[in-house]
Every structure is written in structure tokens, then in C-alpha cells.
Design a protein around this motif. Structure first.
Motif, PDB file in Angstrom:
ATOM      1  N   LEU A   1       5.246 -37.109  48.303  1.00  0.00           N
ATOM      2  CA  LEU A   1       5.101 -36.860  46.868  1.00  0.00           C
ATOM      3  C   LEU A   1       6.430 -37.001  46.135  1.00  0.00           C
ATOM      4  O   LEU A   1       6.468 -37.403  44.962  1.00  0.00           O
ATOM      5  N   THR A   2       7.527 -36.665  46.822  1.00  0.00           N
ATOM      6  CA  THR A   2       8.845 -36.682  46.186  1.00  0.00           C
ATOM      7  C   THR A   2       9.701 -37.862  46.647  1.00  0.00           C
ATOM      8  O   THR A   2      10.904 -37.890  46.382  1.00  0.00           O
ATOM      9  N   SER A   3       9.098 -38.829  47.326  1.00  0.00           N
ATOM     10  CA  SER A   3       9.830 -40.026  47.730  1.00  0.00           C
ATOM     11  C   SER A   3      10.175 -40.871  46.509  1.00  0.00           C
ATOM     12  O   SER A   3       9.625 -40.682  45.418  1.00  0.00           O
ATOM     13  N   THR A   4      11.079 -41.808  46.682  1.00  0.00           N
ATOM     14  CA  THR A   4      11.452 -42.691  45.576  1.00  0.00           C
ATOM     15  C   THR A   4      10.252 -43.477  45.070  1.00  0.00           C
ATOM     16  O   THR A   4      10.037 -43.600  43.854  1.00  0.00           O
ATOM     17  N   GLU A   5       9.443 -44.002  45.984  1.00  0.00           N
ATOM     18  CA  GLU A   5       8.292 -44.799  45.563  1.00  0.00           C
ATOM     19  C   GLU A   5       7.297 -43.966  44.751  1.00  0.00           C
ATOM     20  O   GLU A   5       6.818 -44.396  43.696  1.00  0.00           O
ATOM     21  N   SER A   6       6.991 -42.763  45.229  1.00  0.00           N
ATOM     22  CA  SER A   6       6.059 -41.905  44.497  1.00  0.00           C
ATOM     23  C   SER A   6       6.670 -41.449  43.166  1.00  0.00           C
ATOM     24  O   SER A   6       5.968 -41.353  42.152  1.00  0.00           O
ATOM     25  N   THR A   7       7.968 -41.154  43.172  1.00  0.00           N
ATOM     26  CA  THR A   7       8.627 -40.746  41.941  1.00  0.00           C
ATOM     27  C   THR A   7       8.591 -41.867  40.909  1.00  0.00           C
ATOM     28  O   THR A   7       8.422 -41.617  39.713  1.00  0.00           O
ATOM     29  N   ASN A   8       8.728 -43.089  41.366  1.00  0.00           N
ATOM     30  CA  ASN A   8       8.608 -44.219  40.438  1.00  0.00           C
ATOM     31  C   ASN A   8       7.215 -44.282  39.811  1.00  0.00           C
ATOM     32  O   ASN A   8       7.065 -44.552  38.617  1.00  0.00           O
ATOM     33  N   ILE A   9       6.197 -44.015  40.627  1.00  0.00           N
ATOM     34  CA  ILE A   9       4.824 -44.038  40.122  1.00  0.00           C
ATOM     35  C   ILE A   9       4.595 -42.922  39.107  1.00  0.00           C
ATOM     36  O   ILE A   9       3.999 -43.136  38.040  1.00  0.00           O
ATOM     37  N   LEU A  10       5.083 -41.731  39.430  1.00  0.00           N
ATOM     38  CA  LEU A  10       4.799 -40.544  38.612  1.00  0.00           C
ATOM     39  C   LEU A  10       5.706 -40.421  37.394  1.00  0.00           C
ATOM     40  O   LEU A  10       5.270 -39.938  36.338  1.00  0.00           O
ATOM     41  N   ILE A  11       6.961 -40.816  37.530  1.00  0.00           N
ATOM     42  CA  ILE A  11       7.961 -40.550  36.499  1.00  0.00           C
ATOM     43  C   ILE A  11       8.523 -41.820  35.873  1.00  0.00           C
ATOM     44  O   ILE A  11       8.505 -41.990  34.654  1.00  0.00           O
ATOM     45  N   SER A  12       9.037 -42.722  36.705  1.00  0.00           N
ATOM     46  CA  SER A  12       9.797 -43.848  36.186  1.00  0.00           C
ATOM     47  C   SER A  12       8.939 -44.843  35.407  1.00  0.00           C
ATOM     48  O   SER A  12       9.272 -45.199  34.270  1.00  0.00           O
ATOM     49  N   GLU A  13       7.854 -45.283  35.995  1.00  0.00           N
ATOM     50  CA  GLU A  13       7.035 -46.299  35.323  1.00  0.00           C
ATOM     51  C   GLU A  13       6.410 -45.788  34.025  1.00  0.00           C
ATOM     52  O   GLU A  13       6.429 -46.479  33.010  1.00  0.00           O
ATOM     53  N   PRO A  14       5.861 -44.569  33.994  1.00  0.00           N
ATOM     54  CA  PRO A  14       5.327 -44.061  32.717  1.00  0.00           C
ATOM     55  C   PRO A  14       6.399 -43.451  31.816  1.00  0.00           C
ATOM     56  O   PRO A  14       6.083 -42.946  30.743  1.00  0.00           O
ATOM     57  N   VAL A  15       7.673 -43.477  32.232  1.00  0.00           N
ATOM     58  CA  VAL A  15       8.797 -42.941  31.450  1.00  0.00           C
ATOM     59  C   VAL A  15       8.524 -41.489  31.080  1.00  0.00           C
ATOM     60  O   VAL A  15       8.501 -41.106  29.912  1.00  0.00           O
ATOM     61  N   ARG A  16       8.330 -40.675  32.102  1.00  0.00           N
ATOM     62  CA  ARG A  16       8.108 -39.253  31.874  1.00  0.00           C
ATOM     63  C   ARG A  16       9.318 -38.477  32.347  1.00  0.00           C
ATOM     64  O   ARG A  16       9.586 -38.400  33.525  1.00  0.00           O
ATOM     65  N   SER A  17      10.060 -37.901  31.461  1.00  0.00           N
ATOM     66  CA  SER A  17      11.243 -37.119  31.775  1.00  0.00           C
ATOM     67  C   SER A  17      12.227 -37.936  32.600  1.00  0.00           C
ATOM     68  O   SER A  17      12.227 -39.161  32.588  1.00  0.00           O
ATOM     69  N   ILE A  18      13.109 -37.261  33.329  1.00  0.00           N
ATOM     70  CA  ILE A  18      14.082 -37.918  34.198  1.00  0.00           C
ATOM     71  C   ILE A  18      13.619 -37.719  35.631  1.00  0.00           C
ATOM     72  O   ILE A  18      13.236 -36.615  36.012  1.00  0.00           O
ATOM     73  N   PRO A  19      13.641 -38.751  36.443  1.00  0.00           N
ATOM     74  CA  PRO A  19      13.168 -38.596  37.823  1.00  0.00           C
ATOM     75  C   PRO A  19      13.978 -37.554  38.577  1.00  0.00           C
ATOM     76  O   PRO A  19      15.182 -37.395  38.371  1.00  0.00           O
ATOM     77  N   GLY A  20      13.312 -36.857  39.489  1.00  0.00           N
ATOM     78  CA  GLY A  20      14.004 -35.889  40.329  1.00  0.00           C
ATOM     79  C   GLY A  20      14.899 -36.533  41.359  1.00  0.00           C
ATOM     80  O   GLY A  20      15.711 -35.859  41.986  1.00  0.00           O
TER      81      GLY A  20
END
Length: 442
Positions: free
Chosen positions: A340-359
Motif C-alpha cells: 500500500l505504501t510502495s512507490t508504485e501504489s503511492t503513485n496510483i493513490l497520490i501522484s497521478e491524481p495530484v492529491r497532497s504530497i506523496p509519503g
């Protein structure tokens, strides 16, 4: 219970000891590693509860991450539940009753309180066993998800604050847009210049601030003060530095430069409506602000001002994922948390939809690229990630929730308006006394 026994109970320890060879050496960029020993043959089916607290528009992203994990681990079923209302009331009720979901969303300022109540699993032994790259996490967030020297959650996102500004209003006033090199006096000068009044009534305010206490940890520190002493055993809010800082902000609403509570028309968000020239903007609000403003005016964001100590007044807080001590499947839940907190999942959850700053720092390039790809405001969105390197680092104490209540009674009215006759030193003194009483019984 001792710290060592709070880490894992005997049943959980035996489960993990038997799975010692499982998924070791997990890298940040390799999600969904299969769970289990390949030599065991068929693996026992496992059902996990995964509970979060986000907007409905984000749930498809979470489902995609879940599906990626279960595809690699078909024996694990994950029941995803988004609780959008009264989430923290429900989590606290479940925590007291020992009935928390296997993995659940927690704000970073809740991690220590939950860990101190032994609601969440100490993840440090698992982090070390599987060589999780904690250097890829923001240092300030690591402090906030650490209790007694050990990690009790893995990061989802991390948020800080900038100043959003209406470019049209700056152009009409003949002022240059801010470049982020300002201090608080500079912000005040600009805000006063952009404030308009008609017949003694403010028709447009120059700026607006948030009264949330986590925001003010950084502002106060950047001006040489502090809410608590270094080991968080004493409240030091009534210091001369803090009195000066809060008097400055009280003056902003007293003279009408920022709106006091209740001044805005009912149901109106001032910046989106064009009656706030500048406002405090959280890094999580990019998509929301784009939708709220549309093409009404052009806008951008810049850095928070420097304080008197020569550093930016940047506070940061975020979201993370904790594992419940009452879980019957800590190993499988841990592996899902790593995914859930991997780079790939973080990109899906945070980076691509531009939600806050990735963890994860490794997800920032994808976040910046996605934010700039649509050529939509704020075009200076990367300033949020740049400021994170200067974010004020301090863990939140176990009594933070009760401190917040005292803050909103004693300090928030100095920021968002109230009785102009209220004495700043007296209010901070009362806050300090009440928090010290709280610390004494915590």
C-alpha cells in the motif's frame, strides 16, 4: 504492559517467526510481493478489513491498489470500506472495544496516541526484518509516526501549507505576484494593500489563516517560540516570543485585513468567490481548488513566509496506515501495508491524481509531472514539495487531542477573530496553565 510485550503478542510472534523467510528485502518500488512460503503448498485463505477515510472519488484508486495485491496473493481477500462520516469517533470506539480493522487510516498526529493505548502494532521489527527503505520517507513524518523510538505506521501522504493568491487581483492592484521570498511583515504589507473597504465595510480581505494547532507549530517555532518544551513535559506557550507572534496575527483581523469568524457570507468559500486576495492553502487541496475556481480567475501558490528565526513557518502533518493489535493476520496485513505504501501504489493513490504530497520522496517526480501535465493552476505546485525539506519536525504527544480542545477555546479566537478586547498574554497564560494540568494527569 511493557514496551517489548506491546510489540507483538505471543500468537502474533509465533506466526511471524514461522514466516521469517517471507518477502524479505522488499524494495520501495516492488509492490504486491506474494505472501507465504512457496514450499508450503496451498495457503490458508485470509480475509482482511481495510478501512479508510477519503472522498468517494478516490475509492477507485484504492480499489486498484487492493486488486494489484490480491492478484499476486489470491488467498488474501481484502474488504475495502471507506467511512466518510464520523470516522474518528468510530475508530476510537473500536479501539476501546478491541475491534479495530486489520489496517486503517490514521492521521500522523493520532499515531502516538493510538500507540500509547496499545491499539496499533509496533512495526519496527518488521521494518528491520524486511529492510523497508525509511530514508525514502520524509524525516518530519517519520518523527510523527514514531513512538518511543519505533515506527507504528507507514506513511500515506504528507501535507504542508502555502499561500494561494489571485493573480487577477494582483494585476488590478498593480502589484507584483509574490515570489516566496517574503517574511510575515511582507505578507502583511501585501495583504493590507489588497484589502478593500466601502462605507466602512470590508468587501475584500487580503489574506486568511487556518486556526488548526498543527499549522501553528511551525509558525510559532519559526518565530523563536514553542508550544511545548523539547521533551513535551511542559507547555511554554506564554513566552514573550509567542505573545509577540499571536499579537501580530490578532492585529490582522482586528484591522480587517483577514476575515474574523462569521465575516464571510454564509456558505461562501472566500478565495474561490474572489473576496479573498490570498489564502492559506493545504497541499492536499489542489484538485479541490481547481474544481471550485474553474475558469473564474487565474491563480497560483507560493511559499509560506520566513519567520524571525530565518526559517520558513512550515508545519506538516499527514496520513498513515496502522495495523491493529487485535488483528489475527498481522503478517498478511503487514505485507499489504508494504504494498500500500510502495512507490508504485503511492503513485496510483497520490501522484497521478495530484492529491497532497506523496509519503515517499521517490513518488515526488511523478507527482510534480502530473501536476504540471494539464497546464492548470497552480503552476508553482512543486513549491509544496520544496518546502517539505524545511518542515518543522516534532512528534505529536499522546495528549494532542485534548490539547487541541484547549487550543480552540483559548488560542484560536486570537487567530480567527472574536472579542478584540481579549488580552493575548492572558489567553496564552490560561492555555499554558490548562495544558500543564493536562500533562500532569496524562
Amino acid at each position: 504492559m511493557s514496551k517489548s510485550s506491546a510489540r507483538l503478542n505471543r500468537r502474533q510472534f509465533l506466526t511471524l517467526a514461522g514466516a521469517g523467510a517471507i518477502a524479505t528485502g522488499l524494495a520501495a518500488c516492488v509492490p504486491a510481493a506474494p505472501v507465504g512460503d512457496a514450499g508450503d503448498g496451498a495457503m490458508e485463505d485470509v480475509q482482511l478489513q481495510f478501512v479508510t477515510n477519503h472522498g468517494d472519488v478516490e475509492i477507485p484508486f484504492f480499489q486498484q491498489v487492493v486488486d494489484n495485491f490480491t492478484e499476486a496473493n489470491p488467498h488474501v481477500q481484502i474488504d475495502l470500506l471507506n467511512v466518510s462520516t464520523e470516522y474518528y469517533t468510530k475508530i476510537n470506539t473500536q479501539g476501546v472495544g478491541g475491534d479495530l480493522p486489520d489496517i486503517f487510516y490514521t492521521r500522523t498526529f493520532d499515531v502516538v496516541p493510538y500507540a500509547s493505548k496499545e491499539w496499533t502494532v509496533n512495526l519496527q521489527p518488521l521494518v528491520e526484518r524486511d529492510s523497508v527503505d525509511t530514508d525514502d520517507f520524509w524525516e518530519a513524518e517519520v518523527e510523527q509516526i514514531t513512538y518511543q523510538g519505533d515506527l507504528y505506521a507507514l506513511p500515506y501522504d504528507f501535507s504542508n501549507l502555502g499561500v494561494a493568491y489571485n493573480i487577477n487581483i494582483f494585476n488590478e492592484a498593480g502589484l507584483e505576484v509574490p515570489d516566496g521570498g517574503w517574511d510575515w511583515d511582507g505578507l502583511r504589507t501585501v495583504a493590507e494593500s489588497l484589502t478593500t473597504r466601502e462605507d466602512g465595510r470590508t468587501t475584500r480581505w487580503g489574506w486568511a489563516a487556518h486556526p488548526w494547532p498543527w499549522v501553528w507549530v511551525g509558525i510559532i517555532a519559526a518565530n523563536g517560540g514553542g508550544i511545548l518544551n523539547e521533551d513535551q513535559t511542559e507547555c511554554i506557550m506564554a513566552s514573550p516570543e509567542n505573545i509577540e507572534t499571536l499579537s501580530f496575527f490578532k492585529g490582522l483581523w482586528s484591522d480587517g485585513t483577514i476575515p474574523e469568524q462569521g465575516a464571510m457570507p454564509q456558505g461562501v468559500e472566500g478565495f474561490s468567490a474572489g473576496i479573498l486576495a490570498m489564502t492559506t492553502m493545504g497541499s492536499w487541496a489542489t484538485q479541490w481548488r481547481r474544481a471550485a475556481i474553474g475558469d473564474s480567475f487565474d491563480w497560483d501558490v507560493t511559499a509560506y513566509p520566513f519567520g524571525s528565526e530565518g526559517r520558513r513557518a512550515v508545519s506538516a502533518a499527514g496520513g498513515a496506515w496502522g495495523i491493529a493489535t487485535n488483528s489475527d493476520h498481522v503478517e498478511e496485513t503487514w505485507q499489504f501495508n508494504v504494498h500500500l505504501t510502495s512507490t508504485e501504489s503511492t503513485n496510483i493513490l497520490i501522484s497521478e491524481p495530484v492529491r497532497s504530497i506523496p509519503g515517499r520522496k521517490s513518488s515526488v517526480p511523478a507527482w510534480t509531472a502530473a501536476a504540471a501535465r494539464e497546464d492548470l493552476p497552480p503552476r508553482n505546485v512543486e513549491v509544496f514539495a520544496e518546502m517539505m525539506e524545511d518542515a518543522y519536525s516534532a512528534p505529536f504527544p499522546a495528549y494532542w487531542k485534548d490539547l487541541e480542545t484547549i487550543w480552540f477555546n483559548r488560542v484560536a479566537p486570537l487567530i480567527s477573530g472574536g472579542d478584540p478586547s481579549v488580552d493575548v498574554a492572558e489567553s496564552l497564560g490560561k492555555f499554558q496553565d490548562e495544558v500543564n494540568e493536562l500533562i500532569a494527569i496524562s
